[in-house]
Design a protein around this motif. Structure first.
Motif: not given
Lengths: 354, 662
Positions: A127-144
């Motif tokens: 997965f490689g998700l960021l544990p300190h971010r909510r789902v929405l912020d994980n999904v928008s990471y690339g856009l950010e």
């Protein structure tokens, strides 16, 4: 019985085109692909001689637009290295990778970043998700990180979160979700940037069988809905057959065979592939093309007609119900005949393409 | 393949057996030769005798003293560093402990400091640790040790400030680049394994005796954990996550600030905790080179054997350690959960903090303006009560327990310590040297043997061979006891989760307590003898070994234990035939750490009658003509440490199973 090649979508320019790709780990890795003598060595001998490991050796293939291209192999076959080479998460040793007409290996760091931000994205096994971010912020990471404004990226993230069926979990943290749902987040993150190609690195290997099946269906659904080109890595043959338009089988870093599922089952390139596909229910994969026999004079030719690409399983009842053999017809031309015998041989697991 | 497995299984056993026989033969040969050659060529040196090396060190020290303001290296380098550090320390001291800015009192008085401590603890941690901090700080005042405590705190804060300023960036860098990590690790190893007292002496050469040297010594000791833990934190961020961020096109900066640092935050704060604890323990030890604060009070009291006062100040050190530890631990927990609180509770907390901030500001202003809030009211007198109580308990213990304690002490001394010491100090130097080299070569390979040879040669050259052997004898005795305790308690902890839960906090507390503080009760019980020093060293070193062994036992795969149980092993058989052999690497590592920790207590032992090298170092700090000898003694301790560290590490690597080990 060599079947006539079924035409995929080869008439359009490939999205990804790989030629002579090598990845060698170890000291002075670049001399290995250049030395014919070393190229021929087995992995073990190469290790003993040079201290190098060749993870990917001389791999070439094309991926067509809209295709699901599966790379399959056991662990250590180099498939994960291969997919990382395509996006240069691992730097290839030699070879050519052309993406939409652009030589990826020539791209500088900035251009590579551009490509990663806009053109392709990847889904990872763990997965490689960021544990300190909510789902929405994980999904928008690339856009950010590519500088999209907050309102816009939240809107887009919300959209893909709904697309992958995570509505209602936007504000959860990854560790509050099950494995399957975490991978949905990974999928949403990959989709958020609207890439041309999605790379999947064994995305469902870490999931339970039932959830894995759900997720496979999810990928099939998404493929129908968004029509992205996908390169999918797996060690699971049934997954490969289920998802893949074409499958590339790797062993010890080399490609052993590349073709559609029925080609692998019907005409395995060597014993390794044969052993691999042995337990596949053949009637689920083989098409009539693979089991038909030439017309003999005594055959009655007024039976039902079916196309050559119909899967055996789907033709079974039609053949068994009719009292005459079934005609395999393509564009008005009679290619051959399938009778009870042929069908039963496949279902019993003895006949078809061997 | 068949050949391979055969080799892998068949080889180690005979090798280990021959090794065991070789060790036994070496020891036996040594004992025989000792009986014959006893008392010859033992390189004895009287307490006040000096060798030419020691004199040369003295001259060198004098030369540096004379040159201090003319030599460009000093003028533009060492003196500059000293000035910067001195200014920093003076600044902190001026804030909270010493008269400053033309006032007879520090800028912030006790009320302000207490308020700030409480406020910061709440902001970084939670209300509970805030209450603890306020309670702890008021307690310092009640003990009558306000100024000493604040001196210690000021010194600790300056050292921690600089440590983190240096340590965290280097740690991040080492976490990102394995090349930097490879470069930094041996340096950190060296900084940490070197007994803390040892660099005190050379540092005073360059930075004079006083707060600057103390702070720099503290830096040396406290920076490694900051670097190491930060690097570890960055490194242990899952590779997939970093890869995922890269695959989305993150720049390196974005990966660092949005992925690595947030994910490493909690561990880095734990690193800050370790740094603070290390700094506090070193700041108290640095009292030996005239660092102000609680440590000085303890040292002075120890010198006059005033157990009551020493206990009072020691208690303050422990309280400060507990407060700082709990606050930073709470901060690291907070670093994890802070983002997850509901919006309402965040708002409430924020409002509370604003209110508390106003109160704190008022307190600080009061303490700046009014004497009553600036100087802790006298006559609270809790300190005297504590000292008196400690004294009477000591007297009671001495008169009532002396039978038991003296018996234990004498039994240990005659049964273990004296024979060890007789053999080590009574043998000719070349015999012990040869034995050490041979043991090093047999246990650790030729490289360890060569290191041992160099170390032996240098110890002989230091002119302190005899003292080194005396110290070595008590260190070995201490290490043997530490290992025995470590195996017993470690196995127990490793096998029972319950035992682990109960014992681990005690061990943690033991480790966070500054080394000095142990001495006080043992001094009371056993008087100023070698044995007291050994006990203190054991108390200091045992927690580490216990933890390492417990972790090693726990690290043995569950299935192996299960298989042994299924085969019908008794508990004893499971321990001796499965768990201990499989934890061999941990055992060797535990021996290594145990010995290093014991050695680093040698100088502390010197304060309470251990004699030999420890005494030489302590005497060197206090008497000018013995300075060179003290320096040489410090070096000898390092050499002993290096020698045993290399041998045990090499042996550990072998135990880990390098098939054709060097």
């Amino acid at each position: 019985m060599p079947p006539a090649r079924r035409d995929g979508s080869g008439d359009r320019a490939p999205v990804v085109s790989v030629r002579g790709l090598w990845k060698v780990f170890g000291p002075k890795a670049d001399r290995v692909p250049d030395t014919p003598e070393l190229c021929g060595l087995s992995r073990r001998d190469l290790m003993d001689r040079t201290g190098c490991t060749a993870a990917v050796r001389d791999v070439s293939f094309d991926v067509s637009p809209g295709e699901v291209f599966v790379v399959m192999g056991l662990s250590g076959s180099g498939k994960s290295t291969l997919v990382r080479c395509l996006t240069r998460l691992i730097e290839p040793t030699t070879g050519e990778i052309v993406f939409e007409g652009e030589d990826i290996r020539a791209a500088d760091e900035k251009r590579l970043r551009e490509l990663r931000r806009h053109k392709f994205s990847m889904v990872f096994q763990h997965f490689g998700l960021l544990p300190h971010r909510r789902v929405l912020d994980n999904v928008s990471y690339g856009l950010e990180i590519r500088g999209t404004g907050r309102a816009e990226r939240t809107r887009r993230a919300q959209e893909v979160v709904e697309l992958v069926g995570l509505a209602g979990y936007e504000h959860s943290y990854p560790d509050q979700l099950s494995g399957g749902m975490q991978q949905r987040v990974g999928l949403a993150r990959a989709l958020a940037g609207d890439p041309d190609v999605l790379f999947f690195d064994e995305p469902f290997s870490a999931l339970d069988p039932l959830i894995r099946r759900d997720m496979q269906n999810e990928v099939i659904r998404l493929h129908h809905e968004v029509g992205k080109t996908m390169v999918f890595i797996t060690h699971d043959l049934s997954e490969a057959l289920k998802l893949g338009d074409r499958i590339l089988i790797m062993r010890d870093g080399r490609m052993v065979q590349c073709g559609t599922g029925d080609e692998l089952v019907g005409a395995p390139a060597d014993d390794y592939v044969k052993e691999f596909v042995r337990d596949v229910p053949r009637s689920h994969v083989l098409t009539l093309r693979w089991i038909m026999r030439p017309v003999r004079p005594e055959d009655a030719l007024d039976g039902p007609e079916l196309g050559p690409d119909v899967v055996v399983r789907e033709a079974t009842s039609a053949v068994l119900a009719a009292d005459r053999p079934l005609k395999v017809v393509e564009e008005g031309k009679l290619l051959g005949i399938v009778g009870n015998e042929e069908i039963l041989a496949v279902v019993a697991g003895t006949g078809g393409g061997e | 393949m068949a050949v391979l497995t055969e080799r892998a299984t068949a080889r180690p056993a005979p090798v280990r057996n021959t090794r065991r026989i070789a060790v036994a033969a070496i020891v036996a040969g040594w004992l025989v030769l000792w009986l014959i050659l006893r008392g010859h060529q033992t390189l004895e040196l009287g307490t006040s005798d000096l060798t030419s090396l020691h004199r040369w060190f003295n001259d060198f020290n004098d030369a540096i003293g004379a040159d201090r303001n003319s030599n460009p290296l000093f003028l533009y380098f060492f003196n500059e560093i000293r000035l910067v550090i001195d200014n920093l320390v003076t600044f902190f001291q001026g804030l909270i402990s010493q008269p400053s800015f033309g006032r007879p009192v520090p800028a912030i008085g006790w009320l302000g400091v207490v308020a700030i401590a409480g406020y910061a603890s709440w902001a970084l941690g939670n209300l509970r640790v805030a209450a603890l901090a306020v309670g702890g700080f008021v307690f310092f005042g009640l003990q009558g040790l306000w100024q000493e405590s604040m001196d210690t705190l000021a010194l600790t804060l300056s050292a921690v400030f600089v440590s983190l300023l240096i340590g965290i960036p280097i740690g991040v860098w080492a976490g990102l680049s394995s090349r930097v990590n490879r470069l930094v690790t041996p340096v950190l190893d060296f900084m940490q394994t070197m007994p803390t007292f040892v660099y005190l002496a050379p540092l005073t050469l360059f930075f004079l005796i006083g707060p600057a040297s103390a702070t720099i010594a503290t830096l040396i000791y406290a920076t490694p954990p900051a670097v190491r833990i930060t690097a570890h934190a960055i490194r242990s961020v899952p590779h997939t996550t970093v890869e995922a961020a890269e695959s989305l096109g993150s720049t390196r900066r974005q990966t660092l600030t949005k992925v690595l640092l947030p994910m490493a935050k909690r561990t880095i704060v734990l690193g800050v905790n370790q740094t603070i604890m290390a700094a506090l323990s070193m700041v108290t030890i640095a009292a030996l080179i005239d660092a102000p604060g609680l440590g000085k009070t303890v040292v002075k009291a120890l010198e006059t054997l005033d157990v009551g006062v020493a206990f009072n100040a020691g208690l303050a050190i422990v309280v400060m350690a507990i407060v700082l530890d709990r606050v930073t631990t709470a901060a690291s927990v907070r670093a994890e959960v802070a983002g997850r609180a509901s919006r309402n509770s965040v708002r409430r907390r924020r409002a509370g903090l604003v209110g508390a901030g106003v109160v704190t500001a008022v307190c600080v202003w009061l303490s700046y303006t009014y004497v009553w809030a600036s100087q802790f009211p006298e006559g609270a007198g809790l300190g005297d009560d504590i000292a008196r109580t400690a004294d009477s308990v000591t007297r009671w213990a001495q008169s009532n327990l002396s039978g038991a304690t003296n018996g234990l002490r004498d039994a240990m001394t005659t049964a273990l310590l004296n024979p060890f010491e007789d053999v080590l100090t009574g043998s000719p130097w070349w015999l012990v040297g040869a034995v050490l080299v041979a043991l090093g070569a047999v246990l650790g390979g030729w490289r360890a043997g060569a290191t041992a040879a160099v170390c032996v040669a240098l110890i002989v050259a230091s002119g302190l061979w005899r003292d080194s052997m005396t110290t070595l004898a008590s260190s070995l005795v201490a290490t043997v006891i530490v290992m025995a305790l470590g195996v017993v308690v470690g196995v127990w902890m490793g096998r029972s989760a319950m035992a682990d839960r109960l014992i681990r906090p005690v061990l943690d507390a033991g480790q966070t307590m500054p080394a000095f503080v142990y001495l006080v009760p043992f001094l009371a019980l056993f008087g100023a003898t070698r044995f007291t020093a050994i006990v203190a060293a054991i108390v200091y070193a045992a927690p580490v070994t216990m933890k390492i062994i417990a972790d090693g036992i726990r690290g043995v795969p569950e299935t192996a234990v299960e298989a042994a149980t299924a085969a019908g092993s008794s508990t004893w058989q499971t321990i001796t035939k499965v768990q201990l052999p499989m934890a061999r690497k941990s055992l060797t590592l535990a021996t290594n750490q145990g010995l290093i920790y014991v050695l680093s207590m040698v100088v502390v032992g010197g304060l309470v009658g251990a004699g030999a090298l420890g005494y030489d170092v302590v005497a060197g700090f206090s008497q000018g003509q013995l300075y060179g000898k003290g320096l040489a003694a410090g070096l000898a301790i390092v050499l002993l440490g290096v020698m045993f560290d290399r041998i045990t590490q090499a042996a550990a690597q072998r135990a880990a199973g390098a098939p054709s080990g060097r």
